[in-house]
Design a protein around this motif. Structure first.
Motif, PDB file in Angstrom:
ATOM      1  N   LYS A 266       0.971   3.137  -6.713  1.00  0.00           N
ATOM      2  CA  LYS A 266       0.437   3.239  -5.348  1.00  0.00           C
ATOM      3  C   LYS A 266       1.362   4.104  -4.484  1.00  0.00           C
TER       4      LYS A 266
ATOM      5  N   ASN B 173       1.036   7.752  -5.423  1.00  0.00           N
ATOM      6  CA  ASN B 173      -0.227   8.308  -4.932  1.00  0.00           C
ATOM      7  C   ASN B 173      -0.203   8.530  -3.423  1.00  0.00           C
ATOM      8  N   GLU B 174       0.417   7.618  -2.681  1.00  0.00           N
ATOM      9  CA  GLU B 174       0.529   7.792  -1.227  1.00  0.00           C
ATOM     10  C   GLU B 174       1.375   9.008  -0.883  1.00  0.00           C
TER      11      GLU B 174
END
Length: 90
Positions: free
Chosen positions: A43, A46-47
């Motif tokens: 996560k 991806n951010e």
């Protein structure tokens, strides 16, 4: 006395390092390369890679009128420009 403030452009690098460290710490039997591969696709990864991390950070900085919450000092315009360049590069 030397300042203990860290450059803002290191925040993302520090976040990446800490996340990889956590993966390695929680999985001592895997290699550092495997820890990095586990980070890729996470996560946080991806951010950062999508630009969402910086977008959220800039929104918070704008709300705070570009005042650093740790030091109470205004973040220089040049630093903001560098962070935008960093976002574009990531």
């Amino acid at each position: 006395m030397l300042s203990k403030e860290k450059p803002y452009v290191l925040y993302v690098a520090e976040l990446i390092y800490l996340k990889i460290y956590e993966i390695k710490k929680n999985n001592p039997d895997i290699s550092i390369n495997d820890s990095i591969e586990c980070f890729i696709g996470s996560k946080t990864y991806n951010e950062i890679s999508s630009g969402q991390f910086h977008d959220d950070w800039f929104k918070k900085l704008e709300i705070d009128r570009f005042i650093d919450e740790n030091t109470g000092k205004k973040i220089p315009d040049e630093t903001i420009r560098l962070l935008k360049i960093q976002k574009d590069m990531v």
